[in-house]
Design a protein around this motif. Structure first.
Motif, PDB file in Angstrom:
ATOM      1  N   LYS A   3      38.299  77.589  54.065  1.00  0.00           N
ATOM      2  CA  LYS A   3      39.674  77.588  53.582  1.00  0.00           C
ATOM      3  C   LYS A   3      39.851  76.436  52.599  1.00  0.00           C
ATOM      4  O   LYS A   3      39.431  75.314  52.867  1.00  0.00           O
ATOM      5  CB  LYS A   3      40.644  77.438  54.751  1.00  0.00           C
ATOM      6  N   THR A   4      40.469  76.749  51.463  1.00  0.00           N
ATOM      7  CA  THR A   4      40.684  75.719  50.439  1.00  0.00           C
ATOM      8  C   THR A   4      42.150  75.694  50.034  1.00  0.00           C
ATOM      9  O   THR A   4      42.877  76.665  50.207  1.00  0.00           O
ATOM     10  CB  THR A   4      39.820  75.976  49.194  1.00  0.00           C
ATOM     11  N   ASN A   5      42.557  74.580  49.503  1.00  0.00           N
ATOM     12  CA  ASN A   5      43.891  74.404  48.968  1.00  0.00           C
ATOM     13  C   ASN A   5      43.794  73.579  47.696  1.00  0.00           C
ATOM     14  O   ASN A   5      42.759  72.975  47.419  1.00  0.00           O
ATOM     15  CB  ASN A   5      44.799  73.685  49.979  1.00  0.00           C
ATOM     16  N   PHE A   6      44.864  73.563  46.928  1.00  0.00           N
ATOM     17  CA  PHE A   6      44.897  72.795  45.688  1.00  0.00           C
ATOM     18  C   PHE A   6      45.875  71.633  45.846  1.00  0.00           C
ATOM     19  O   PHE A   6      46.981  71.805  46.355  1.00  0.00           O
ATOM     20  CB  PHE A   6      45.315  73.694  44.516  1.00  0.00           C
ATOM     21  N   TYR A   7      45.418  70.448  45.410  1.00  0.00           N
ATOM     22  CA  TYR A   7      46.222  69.234  45.523  1.00  0.00           C
ATOM     23  C   TYR A   7      46.316  68.560  44.158  1.00  0.00           C
ATOM     24  O   TYR A   7      45.359  68.545  43.389  1.00  0.00           O
ATOM     25  CB  TYR A   7      45.603  68.254  46.521  1.00  0.00           C
ATOM     26  N   CYS A   8      47.467  67.981  43.887  1.00  0.00           N
ATOM     27  CA  CYS A   8      47.649  67.206  42.660  1.00  0.00           C
ATOM     28  C   CYS A   8      47.059  65.813  42.876  1.00  0.00           C
ATOM     29  O   CYS A   8      47.443  65.117  43.817  1.00  0.00           O
ATOM     30  CB  CYS A   8      49.130  67.093  42.306  1.00  0.00           C
ATOM     31  N   ARG A   9      46.093  65.418  42.029  1.00  0.00           N
ATOM     32  CA  ARG A   9      45.473  64.112  42.210  1.00  0.00           C
ATOM     33  C   ARG A   9      46.395  62.967  41.798  1.00  0.00           C
ATOM     34  O   ARG A   9      46.087  61.798  42.072  1.00  0.00           O
ATOM     35  CB  ARG A   9      44.159  64.029  41.421  1.00  0.00           C
ATOM     36  N   ASN A  10      47.519  63.300  41.150  1.00  0.00           N
ATOM     37  CA  ASN A  10      48.447  62.258  40.726  1.00  0.00           C
ATOM     38  C   ASN A  10      49.477  61.938  41.811  1.00  0.00           C
ATOM     39  O   ASN A  10      49.721  60.772  42.114  1.00  0.00           O
ATOM     40  CB  ASN A  10      49.150  62.690  39.436  1.00  0.00           C
ATOM     41  N   CYS A  25      55.458  66.178  39.973  1.00  0.00           N
ATOM     42  CA  CYS A  25      55.454  64.996  39.095  1.00  0.00           C
ATOM     43  C   CYS A  25      55.449  65.359  37.611  1.00  0.00           C
ATOM     44  O   CYS A  25      55.611  64.485  36.761  1.00  0.00           O
ATOM     45  CB  CYS A  25      54.261  64.095  39.399  1.00  0.00           C
ATOM     46  N   GLY A  26      55.223  66.636  37.300  1.00  0.00           N
ATOM     47  CA  GLY A  26      55.281  67.076  35.915  1.00  0.00           C
ATOM     48  C   GLY A  26      54.022  66.823  35.107  1.00  0.00           C
ATOM     49  O   GLY A  26      53.993  67.090  33.902  1.00  0.00           O
ATOM     50  N   GLU A  27      52.936  66.329  35.737  1.00  0.00           N
ATOM     51  CA  GLU A  27      51.686  66.073  35.010  1.00  0.00           C
ATOM     52  C   GLU A  27      50.903  67.373  34.822  1.00  0.00           C
ATOM     53  O   GLU A  27      50.988  68.294  35.633  1.00  0.00           O
ATOM     54  CB  GLU A  27      50.827  65.066  35.782  1.00  0.00           C
ATOM     55  N   TRP A  28      50.140  67.424  33.728  1.00  0.00           N
ATOM     56  CA  TRP A  28      49.345  68.619  33.417  1.00  0.00           C
ATOM     57  C   TRP A  28      47.890  68.440  33.869  1.00  0.00           C
ATOM     58  O   TRP A  28      47.342  67.350  33.823  1.00  0.00           O
ATOM     59  CB  TRP A  28      49.369  68.891  31.907  1.00  0.00           C
ATOM     60  N   ASN A  29      47.272  69.558  34.289  1.00  0.00           N
ATOM     61  CA  ASN A  29      45.840  69.633  34.640  1.00  0.00           C
ATOM     62  C   ASN A  29      45.441  68.584  35.683  1.00  0.00           C
ATOM     63  O   ASN A  29      44.407  67.923  35.565  1.00  0.00           O
ATOM     64  CB  ASN A  29      44.964  69.464  33.382  1.00  0.00           C
ATOM     65  N   THR A  30      46.256  68.435  36.697  1.00  0.00           N
ATOM     66  CA  THR A  30      45.938  67.465  37.753  1.00  0.00           C
ATOM     67  C   THR A  30      45.597  68.141  39.077  1.00  0.00           C
ATOM     68  O   THR A  30      45.256  67.443  40.030  1.00  0.00           O
ATOM     69  CB  THR A  30      47.128  66.512  37.980  1.00  0.00           C
ATOM     70  N   PHE A  31      45.671  69.481  39.164  1.00  0.00           N
ATOM     71  CA  PHE A  31      45.394  70.167  40.426  1.00  0.00           C
ATOM     72  C   PHE A  31      43.891  70.351  40.598  1.00  0.00           C
ATOM     73  O   PHE A  31      43.192  70.787  39.681  1.00  0.00           O
ATOM     74  CB  PHE A  31      46.103  71.529  40.474  1.00  0.00           C
TER      75      PHE A  31
END
Length: 457
Positions: A3-10, A25-31
């Protein structure tokens, strides 16, 4: 399935699928994709008892140490950098520039380990290419126990490890590995992190030491996430100019030994050769003495070495004086030049100054300061320093020559190599028995004294 999930590194926001913009947070390409539940798989049995016990809190006094001897790598230089040999259950990351010789070093290690079964896993070369390289190498003592596997899927590699039960695993390289727990491509941040974590689990639960070869970026840092360096026990840097013969293995991180040690190798047609006496390559062989050269007695870890410093001082013809240093911190060189100008009245403000440390080694030992100053003075006056003189001392901002650590080791090395004079700080003379050595010890307190002693002015 895992099982996987996506997290924002910011900001750490969670999502069930990848998103281009984080809604939090509105940041791009952080997942980034993260495994939250791994696929159930069989365990590889431990090679040493007591390593797969159930986790329970214990008093530190109740913990008994497992006396597991270190594995001899077959290279005394590599053993020194690792802290005495390969530790069972350790995971070591070796990084270096393309073509520097990382694969050659570890293939030689696989062929040099005596009486142990080694599995060399390559995701970059075929078995025929590895056989051609092995035939060129002079090290073949363990050829009957060195197994080659060309595979990139971690689950397949673990199956072969379970069947073969090797004593050492070498992975070339971690950027080519791919875990089927993730859908991302090999070499991505998530794949590198997941594959390194899987091999860490293998090493810690079975006591099989694992070597990982890692790529580096153009700025010299290891490619991939910074967590890769935190996961492994030891990070080794393989340095050197591939157009020259000498290579240096330096420990950046080591949980089982010192990070100040280094190993020196020479690359030739038959692979890498250990350089047991580094002074033979760090002191240039020349028939006559020339100005601008001085020999320094430095320490790298516990190893004393004699290193040649070369300086060139000339009139600035392009207006602004140039300052260049190879193998030494240029800011520290500028500080030494300022002290010379202030204390010795040397007008170097309108001069070009170039400094080079012979052998391609970067030196941080402050004991090299005295030799650098002597080389600069020699080049400025165009008077040669006797090739049988060496120097060991740190210079302060007031021009004083400060004492350095482990001076007796430096004196012994200089005495053994046939030097007749050694300039050192007068504060280092306390407790030294001069009668033990054939070399003449000349104590110096101020930088002005060394100018008078060397050039008689």
């Amino acid at each position: 399935m895992a099982k996987t999930n996506f997290y924002c590194r910011n900001c750490g926001a969670q999502a069930a699928k990848w998103m281009g913009k984080c809604p939090s947070c509105g940041e791009w390409n952080t997942f980034e994709e993260e495994v939250i539940e791994r696929e159930k798989k069989g365990k590889i049995t431990a090679k040493h008892p007591g390593l797969q016990q159930k986790s329970t809190p214990k008093l530190i006094d109740d913990i008994s140490l497992l006396e597991i001897p270190r594995l001899d790598s077959g290279f005394s230089e590599l053993n020194r950098v690792l802290g005495g040999g390969i530790v069972a259950g350790s995971i070591v990351l070796l990084g270096g520039e393309p073509g520097i010789g990382k694969s050659t070093l570890l293939l030689q290690l696989a062929l040099a380990v005596k009486g142990k079964k080694v599995l060399y896993v390559s995701g970059e070369e075929s078995d025929n290419q590895l056989k051609m390289r092995a035939d060129r190498l002079t090290t073949k003592g363990n050829a009957n126990a060195c197994y080659i596997l060309t595979e990139t899927a971690t689950q397949e590699i673990f199956k072969h490890i379970e069947e073969l039960q090797p004593d050492l695993v070498i992975i070339d390289s971690v950027q080519t590995l791919q875990s089927n727990l993730l859908d991302s491509a090999a070499g991505s941040i998530s794949q590198i992190k997941e594959c390194a974590a899987e091999f860490q689990h293998l090493a810690k639960t079975t006591a099989i030491p694992v070597f990982l070869i890692g790529h580096i970026t153009k700025d010299g840092s290891l490619a991939g996430p910074k967590i890769l360096e935190h996961i492994v026990d030891t990070v080794l840097q393989f340095e050197g100019d591939r157009h020259y013969g000498y290579r240096i293995v330096r420990a950046i991180k080591n949980r089982f030994g010192s990070t100040s040690e280094l190993g020196i190798f020479e690359m030739n047609n038959n692979g890498l050769r250990e350089v047991l006496n580094p002074s033979e390559i760090l002191i240039s062989q020349r028939d006559d003495d020339s100005s601008g050269n001085a020999i320094a007695a430095v320490l790298e870890g516990n190893r004393p070495m004699m290193i040649e410093t070369q300086a060139l001082v000339s009139s600035a013809v392009y207006g602004t004086p140039q300052r260049s240093a190879t193998g030494y911190d240029i800011r520290r060189m500028n500080m030494l030049l300022a002290v010379l100008e202030k204390r010795c009245q040397f007008k170097l403000g309108a001069k070009d100054v170039f400094l080079n440390i012979a052998g391609g080694i970067h030196v941080e030992d402050p004991a090299i300061n005295l030799a650098i100053v002597a080389a600069i003075l020699s080049s400025a006056t165009d008077i040669a320093i006797d090739g049988k003189c060496c120097f060991a001392g740190e210079m302060g901002l007031n021009g004083e020559i400060r004492a350095v650590a482990r001076i007796e080791q430096r004196i012994s090395e200089a005495d053994k190599l046939g030097f007749t004079k050694m300039f050192l700080s007068k504060y280092n003379m306390k407790g030294i028995e001069k009668n033990k050595y054939q070399i003449e010890l000349i104590p110096i307190g101020k930088i002005e004294e060394i100018f008078k002693r060397l050039f008689g002015e």
